[in-house]
Every structure is written in structure tokens, then in C-alpha cells.
Design a protein around this motif. Structure first.
Motif, PDB file in Angstrom:
ATOM      1  N   ALA A  17     -55.309 -32.181 -56.499  1.00 30.97           N
ATOM      2  CA  ALA A  17     -55.151 -30.886 -56.561  1.00 30.97           C
ATOM      3  C   ALA A  17     -54.336 -30.204 -55.695  1.00 30.97           C
ATOM      4  CB  ALA A  17     -56.777 -30.351 -56.242  1.00 30.97           C
ATOM      5  N   ALA A  18     -54.051 -30.859 -54.515  1.00 33.58           N
ATOM      6  CA  ALA A  18     -52.768 -30.454 -53.722  1.00 33.58           C
ATOM      7  C   ALA A  18     -51.434 -30.611 -54.390  1.00 33.58           C
ATOM      8  CB  ALA A  18     -52.892 -31.121 -52.369  1.00 33.58           C
ATOM      9  N   VAL A  19     -51.311 -31.617 -55.153  1.00 35.97           N
ATOM     10  CA  VAL A  19     -50.143 -31.952 -55.751  1.00 35.97           C
ATOM     11  C   VAL A  19     -49.854 -30.945 -56.947  1.00 35.97           C
ATOM     12  CG1 VAL A  19     -48.916 -33.375 -57.315  1.00 35.97           C
ATOM     13  CG2 VAL A  19     -49.877 -34.145 -55.229  1.00 35.97           C
ATOM     14  N   ARG A  20     -51.045 -30.706 -57.804  1.00 35.47           N
ATOM     15  CA  ARG A  20     -51.138 -29.733 -58.840  1.00 35.47           C
ATOM     16  C   ARG A  20     -50.675 -28.293 -58.256  1.00 35.47           C
ATOM     17  NH1 ARG A  20     -55.504 -32.314 -60.618  1.00 35.47           N
ATOM     18  NH2 ARG A  20     -56.746 -30.649 -59.855  1.00 35.47           N
ATOM     19  N   HIS A  21     -51.207 -27.971 -57.223  1.00 35.36           N
ATOM     20  CA  HIS A  21     -50.675 -26.774 -56.727  1.00 35.36           C
ATOM     21  C   HIS A  21     -49.320 -26.593 -56.294  1.00 35.36           C
ATOM     22  CE1 HIS A  21     -50.564 -23.750 -53.273  1.00 35.36           C
ATOM     23  NE2 HIS A  21     -51.293 -22.972 -53.984  1.00 35.36           N
ATOM     24  N   ILE A  72     -61.024 -38.130 -51.426  1.00 37.39           N
ATOM     25  CA  ILE A  72     -59.896 -37.766 -51.042  1.00 37.39           C
ATOM     26  C   ILE A  72     -59.061 -37.799 -52.302  1.00 37.39           C
ATOM     27  CG2 ILE A  72     -59.789 -40.312 -50.921  1.00 37.39           C
ATOM     28  CD1 ILE A  72     -57.990 -40.029 -48.331  1.00 37.39           C
ATOM     29  N   GLY A  73     -59.302 -38.507 -53.349  1.00 35.58           N
ATOM     30  CA  GLY A  73     -58.521 -38.437 -54.649  1.00 35.58           C
ATOM     31  C   GLY A  73     -58.202 -36.968 -55.293  1.00 35.58           C
ATOM     32  N   PRO A  74     -59.349 -36.653 -55.703  1.00 35.72           N
ATOM     33  CA  PRO A  74     -59.315 -35.349 -56.169  1.00 35.72           C
ATOM     34  C   PRO A  74     -58.811 -34.150 -55.310  1.00 35.72           C
ATOM     35  CG  PRO A  74     -61.509 -36.034 -56.533  1.00 35.72           C
ATOM     36  CD  PRO A  74     -60.727 -37.130 -55.682  1.00 35.72           C
TER      37      PRO A  74
END
Length: 62
Positions: A55-59, A49-51
Motif C-alpha cells: 500500500a505504501a508503494v502504491r501510494h 507487513i506485506g500489504p
């Protein structure tokens, strides 16, 4: 895997993990063995869940 290890992992689940798995179901096109998929997704939810959200935030902001 030892049953106690699996039991311990499932006891870690909370509502955010369930929401995460449901969200991943919405992004999946076809699942042949739904029970196996759900068990695996729920078992792995506490460590993925964390990664996933990072990744969604970085995207979104990258």
C-alpha cells in the motif's frame, strides 16, 4: 488460541518484522496498554507487513 499456534507465529518473526512494528509505533498517537499493543502488533506482523508496504508503494507511485 492454542499456545502452540502463538509460539509458532512468534518464531516466524525476524528483524524486518520488528522494524515494521517500531515504524507503526511512530505513527500511532496514543496507546493505553502498550504491552497488549506490542504483543498484538508482533503477532500480526508476519501477515500484515506485506500489504502495508504494498500500500505504501502504491501510494508513493500511484
Amino acid at each position: 488460541m492454542p499456545a502452540e499456534t502463538v509460539k509458532r507465529r512468534f518464531l516466524e518473526l525476524d528483524s524486518s518484522h520488528i522494524k515494521y512494528v517500531i515504524e507503526s509505533l511512530n505513527q500511532t498517537t496514543k496507546i493505553n496498554k502498550i504491552r497488549a499493543y506490542l504483543l498484538t502488533a508482533l503477532y500480526n506482523a508476519p501477515v500484515t507487513i506485506g500489504p502495508y508496504y504494498s500500500a505504501a508503494v502504491r501510494h508513493d507511485f500511484g
